[in-house]
Design a protein around this motif. Structure first.
Motif, PDB file in Angstrom:
ATOM      1  N   ASP A  89       0.814  -1.213   0.000  1.00  0.00           N
ATOM      2  CA  ASP A  89       0.000   0.000   0.000  1.00  0.00           C
ATOM      3  C   ASP A  89       0.852   1.270   0.000  1.00  0.00           C
ATOM      4  N   GLY A  90       1.530   1.502  -1.117  1.00  0.00           N
ATOM      5  CA  GLY A  90       2.218   2.781  -1.294  1.00  0.00           C
ATOM      6  C   GLY A  90       3.676   2.810  -0.893  1.00  0.00           C
ATOM      7  N   ALA A  91       4.170   1.816  -0.167  1.00  0.00           N
ATOM      8  CA  ALA A  91       5.576   1.824   0.243  1.00  0.00           C
ATOM      9  C   ALA A  91       6.457   1.337  -0.895  1.00  0.00           C
ATOM     10  N   ALA A  92       7.583   1.997  -1.093  1.00  0.00           N
ATOM     11  CA  ALA A  92       8.519   1.574  -2.135  1.00  0.00           C
ATOM     12  C   ALA A  92       9.068   0.195  -1.806  1.00  0.00           C
ATOM     13  N   HIS A  93       9.338  -0.593  -2.840  1.00  0.00           N
ATOM     14  CA  HIS A  93       9.799  -1.962  -2.606  1.00  0.00           C
ATOM     15  C   HIS A  93      11.144  -1.982  -1.892  1.00  0.00           C
ATOM     16  N   ASP A  94      11.954  -0.915  -2.058  1.00  0.00           N
ATOM     17  CA  ASP A  94      13.260  -0.902  -1.400  1.00  0.00           C
ATOM     18  C   ASP A  94      13.192  -0.347   0.018  1.00  0.00           C
ATOM     19  N   ASP A  95      11.996  -0.077   0.515  1.00  0.00           N
ATOM     20  CA  ASP A  95      11.814   0.365   1.903  1.00  0.00           C
ATOM     21  C   ASP A  95      11.160  -0.766   2.685  1.00  0.00           C
ATOM     22  N   ALA A  96      11.965  -1.779   2.998  1.00  0.00           N
ATOM     23  CA  ALA A  96      11.429  -2.992   3.620  1.00  0.00           C
ATOM     24  C   ALA A  96      10.842  -2.721   4.997  1.00  0.00           C
ATOM     25  N   LEU A  97      11.420  -1.787   5.744  1.00  0.00           N
ATOM     26  CA  LEU A  97      10.902  -1.499   7.076  1.00  0.00           C
ATOM     27  C   LEU A  97       9.507  -0.898   6.980  1.00  0.00           C
ATOM     28  N   ARG A  98       9.327   0.041   6.078  1.00  0.00           N
ATOM     29  CA  ARG A  98       8.002   0.642   5.909  1.00  0.00           C
ATOM     30  C   ARG A  98       6.987  -0.398   5.460  1.00  0.00           C
ATOM     31  N   ARG A  99       7.395  -1.286   4.569  1.00  0.00           N
ATOM     32  CA  ARG A  99       6.508  -2.349   4.113  1.00  0.00           C
ATOM     33  C   ARG A  99       6.107  -3.259   5.272  1.00  0.00           C
ATOM     34  N   LEU A 100       7.061  -3.547   6.166  1.00  0.00           N
ATOM     35  CA  LEU A 100       6.767  -4.384   7.323  1.00  0.00           C
ATOM     36  C   LEU A 100       5.769  -3.693   8.256  1.00  0.00           C
ATOM     37  N   LEU A 101       5.990  -2.412   8.528  1.00  0.00           N
ATOM     38  CA  LEU A 101       5.077  -1.671   9.402  1.00  0.00           C
ATOM     39  C   LEU A 101       3.677  -1.609   8.800  1.00  0.00           C
ATOM     40  N   ASP A 102       3.600  -1.341   7.502  1.00  0.00           N
ATOM     41  CA  ASP A 102       2.291  -1.267   6.853  1.00  0.00           C
ATOM     42  C   ASP A 102       1.612  -2.635   6.837  1.00  0.00           C
ATOM     43  N   ALA A 103       2.402  -3.692   6.707  1.00  0.00           N
ATOM     44  CA  ALA A 103       1.843  -5.043   6.739  1.00  0.00           C
ATOM     45  C   ALA A 103       1.243  -5.339   8.110  1.00  0.00           C
ATOM     46  N   ALA A 104       1.952  -4.955   9.180  1.00  0.00           N
ATOM     47  CA  ALA A 104       1.439  -5.167  10.533  1.00  0.00           C
ATOM     48  C   ALA A 104       0.140  -4.404  10.735  1.00  0.00           C
ATOM     49  N   ARG A 105       0.085  -3.183  10.236  1.00  0.00           N
ATOM     50  CA  ARG A 105      -1.154  -2.401  10.338  1.00  0.00           C
ATOM     51  C   ARG A 105      -2.282  -3.045   9.531  1.00  0.00           C
ATOM     52  N   GLY A 106      -1.925  -3.559   8.356  1.00  0.00           N
ATOM     53  CA  GLY A 106      -2.932  -4.220   7.533  1.00  0.00           C
ATOM     54  C   GLY A 106      -3.526  -5.431   8.227  1.00  0.00           C
ATOM     55  N   LEU A 107      -2.668  -6.221   8.880  1.00  0.00           N
ATOM     56  CA  LEU A 107      -3.160  -7.390   9.605  1.00  0.00           C
ATOM     57  C   LEU A 107      -4.064  -6.971  10.757  1.00  0.00           C
ATOM     58  N   ARG A 108      -3.647  -5.955  11.510  1.00  0.00           N
ATOM     59  CA  ARG A 108      -4.466  -5.506  12.642  1.00  0.00           C
ATOM     60  C   ARG A 108      -5.821  -4.995  12.158  1.00  0.00           C
ATOM     61  N   ASN A 109      -5.827  -4.228  11.098  1.00  0.00           N
ATOM     62  CA  ASN A 109      -7.102  -3.720  10.579  1.00  0.00           C
ATOM     63  C   ASN A 109      -8.011  -4.865  10.150  1.00  0.00           C
ATOM     64  N   TRP A 110      -7.424  -5.863   9.483  1.00  0.00           N
ATOM     65  CA  TRP A 110      -8.214  -7.024   9.077  1.00  0.00           C
ATOM     66  C   TRP A 110      -8.741  -7.764  10.298  1.00  0.00           C
ATOM     67  N   ALA A 111      -7.893  -7.945  11.293  1.00  0.00           N
ATOM     68  CA  ALA A 111      -8.285  -8.685  12.492  1.00  0.00           C
ATOM     69  C   ALA A 111      -9.424  -7.990  13.223  1.00  0.00           C
ATOM     70  N   LEU A 112      -9.359  -6.666  13.321  1.00  0.00           N
ATOM     71  CA  LEU A 112     -10.402  -5.934  14.041  1.00  0.00           C
ATOM     72  C   LEU A 112     -11.736  -5.974  13.298  1.00  0.00           C
ATOM     73  N   SER A 113     -11.695  -6.125  11.989  1.00  0.00           N
ATOM     74  CA  SER A 113     -12.945  -6.202  11.221  1.00  0.00           C
ATOM     75  C   SER A 113     -13.373  -7.636  10.940  1.00  0.00           C
ATOM     76  N   HIS A 114     -12.558  -8.605  11.361  1.00  0.00           N
ATOM     77  CA  HIS A 114     -12.878 -10.031  11.196  1.00  0.00           C
ATOM     78  C   HIS A 114     -12.496 -10.765  12.489  1.00  0.00           C
ATOM     79  N   ARG A 115     -13.111 -10.351  13.577  1.00  0.00           N
ATOM     80  CA  ARG A 115     -12.705 -10.866  14.893  1.00  0.00           C
ATOM     81  C   ARG A 115     -12.859 -12.370  15.019  1.00  0.00           C
ATOM     82  N   HIS A 116     -13.994 -12.900  14.590  1.00  0.00           N
ATOM     83  CA  HIS A 116     -14.201 -14.346  14.702  1.00  0.00           C
ATOM     84  C   HIS A 116     -13.206 -15.105  13.830  1.00  0.00           C
TER      85      HIS A 116
END
Length: 247
Positions: A89-116
């Motif tokens: 989601d918008g992070a450059a491929h050579d910015d692995a740290l940003r990609r990791l942070l955005d991935a963690a946020r993506g998982l949390r957002n999914w989890a909060l909207s799919h609790r079960h």
């Protein structure tokens, strides 16, 4: 050299009809899971929703356990998609740290909207000793695990972080991590895998507490705390300067 593209097998009308019914059974199972949790996913409940008899459903899934396994595989794949979508989601491929942070946020957002669904595969659902030794179940989980492992491997390759030497770890832990490294073809040292698992345990723990409401008595909204944990993760990797708040 022209790469040969494998063609998908052509299914007969009967096979297509059977696959359509299997897909519908799983779709109804997902709907029941989202509303009632795992306890609501029964063969009888699915049969009732589809206007079928329970024995008819058993012709497609010969046991409740096989149905649950199929649903777990689908939900693991969806969770992995949430991780990878966040990373893309918008992070450059050579910015692995940003990609990791955005991935963690993506998982949390999914989890909060799919609790079960989150609880079904990554939360309170017990894992029996039999399931732990089931290669099919492990492979389904690794579909998700490989998403985070891949991002952490990217980070290691771009910005190698300090990792413990094997002599700093117990022989048993080294043995298990080396087995994982070989079986899953992770091109990083054992110490890096230990750091990866530790990082995942932190993120998973915070998300679990949040999804299950165990932070609500102290934090009505855990967004800021999750970001604090992400910053601490960056700091422990020696990359505090790379932390960026969500866009």
């Amino acid at each position: 050299m022209v790469r040969q593209v494998a063609e998908a097998p052509v299914l007969s009308r009967r096979e297509r009809a059977r696959q359509a019914t299997i897909d519908e059974i799983k779709s109804v199972g997902r709907d029941l899971l989202a509303v009632d949790g795992e306890n609501g996913v029964t063969i009888r409940a699915i049969a009732r929703e589809m206007g079928m008899t329970a024995p008819a459903v058993y012709r497609y899934f010969t046991s409740h356990e096989l149905l649950i396994r199929a649903l777990r595989a689908d939900v693991f794949a969806e969770a992995a998609h949430a991780v990878l979508a966040g990373a893309a989601d918008g992070a450059a491929h050579d910015d692995a740290l940003r990609r990791l942070l955005d991935a963690a946020r993506g998982l949390r957002n999914w989890a909060l909207s799919h609790r079960h669904e989150f609880s079904f595969v990554l939360g309170r659902s017990p894992v029996s000793p039999e399931a732990q030794e089931d290669q099919e179940a492990q492979d389904a989980g690794w579909v998700f695990g490989s998403a985070f492992a891949g991002l952490l491997c990217e980070l290691w390759l771009q910005r190698p972080f300090r990792v413990p030497a094997e002599s700093e770890l117990s022989p048993e832990l080294v043995h298990q991590l080396n087995g994982l490294r070989i079986s899953r073809q992770l091109d990083v040292p054992v110490g890096a895998i230990a750091v990866m698992l530790s990082s995942w345990a932190r993120l998973h723990g915070v998300i679990c507490l949040d999804v299950m409401g165990h932070l609500a008595f102290v934090l009505p909204n855990a967004d800021a705390f999750f970001e604090y944990e992400l910053f601490r993760l960056c700091a422990e990797l020696g990359m505090a300067d790379g932390y960026r708040p969500p866009r």
